[in-house]
Design a protein around this motif. Structure first.
Motif, short mmCIF file in Angstrom:
data_model
loop_
_atom_site.label_atom_id
_atom_site.label_comp_id
_atom_site.label_asym_id
_atom_site.label_seq_id
_atom_site.Cartn_x
_atom_site.Cartn_y
_atom_site.Cartn_z
N ALA A 81 0.83 -1.21 0.00
CA ALA A 81 0.00 0.00 0.00
C ALA A 81 0.86 1.26 0.00
N LEU A 82 1.86 1.28 0.87
CA LEU A 82 2.73 2.46 0.94
C LEU A 82 3.53 2.63 -0.35
N THR A 83 4.02 1.53 -0.89
CA THR A 83 4.80 1.61 -2.13
C THR A 83 3.96 2.15 -3.28
N VAL A 84 2.80 1.56 -3.49
CA VAL A 84 1.94 1.97 -4.60
C VAL A 84 1.48 3.41 -4.44
N PHE A 85 0.98 3.75 -3.25
CA PHE A 85 0.34 5.05 -3.11
C PHE A 85 1.29 6.18 -2.74
N ILE A 86 2.56 5.89 -2.62
CA ILE A 86 3.58 6.95 -2.57
C ILE A 86 4.26 7.05 -3.94
N ALA A 87 4.51 5.90 -4.57
CA ALA A 87 5.20 5.90 -5.87
C ALA A 87 4.34 6.52 -6.98
N PHE A 88 3.07 6.20 -7.02
CA PHE A 88 2.22 6.75 -8.09
C PHE A 88 2.18 8.28 -8.04
N PRO A 89 1.88 8.89 -6.88
CA PRO A 89 1.90 10.37 -6.88
C PRO A 89 3.29 10.94 -7.16
N ALA A 90 4.33 10.27 -6.68
CA ALA A 90 5.69 10.74 -6.96
C ALA A 90 5.94 10.75 -8.46
N GLY A 91 5.55 9.69 -9.14
CA GLY A 91 5.71 9.63 -10.60
C GLY A 91 4.90 10.70 -11.31
N ARG A 92 3.69 10.95 -10.83
CA ARG A 92 2.86 11.99 -11.44
C ARG A 92 3.47 13.37 -11.23
#
Length: 142
Positions: A81-92
């Protein structure tokens, strides 16, 4: 340590979101990306490159959901959960800086991802600094 209701809610929301979006990308990429104003052609290579991370996102969503019911999976679900929902906004945010302003739908997705990331960080904050089970912080004897 048992999981709290707040942790279960965070895992449930993040898991359902990741599973739904991942499955949608995997099984209906044209419809998914059309909702963002993106038109996909019939290029099999491009569709494969989109479906593969969709499957990964759906799998992470399943791990998050399993963490609600299986205590042994909880740390894996939290990490997912932390990986997905921190990485996606970081990429955006990198995309915003490098490529400019995307569509309103993409900005809305960014907002949702940040909200879920904050929810997960708040829910899991007490566990983030605990040693991982099975790993000792004691120095080995000589």
């Amino acid at each position: 340590m048992q999981s709290t209701l707040f942790e279960k809610i965070a895992l449930g929301l993040s898991g359902l979101t990741a599973l739904t979006i991942g499955a949608f990308i995997l099984f209906a990429p044209h419809a998914f990306y059309t909702s963002y104003g993106i038109t996909l052609g019939q290029d099999a290579s491009l569709l494969s490159e989109l479906r593969a991370p969709g499957a990964g996102l759906a799998s992470f969503g399943l791990l998050m959901l399993l963490g609600i019911w299986r205590h042994a999976i909880l740390p894996i679900g939290m990490a997912a959960a932390l990986t997905v929902f921190i990485a996606f906004p970081a990429g955006r945010l990198v995309g915003l800086a490098v490529d400019g302003m995307p569509s309103g739908s993409i900005i809305a997705a960014l907002v949702v991802e940040v909200v879920i990331a904050v929810l997960c960080l708040a829910a899991f904050r007490r566990r983030l600094w605990l040693p991982a089970p099975g790993f000792s912080t004691a120095k080995p004897a000589r």
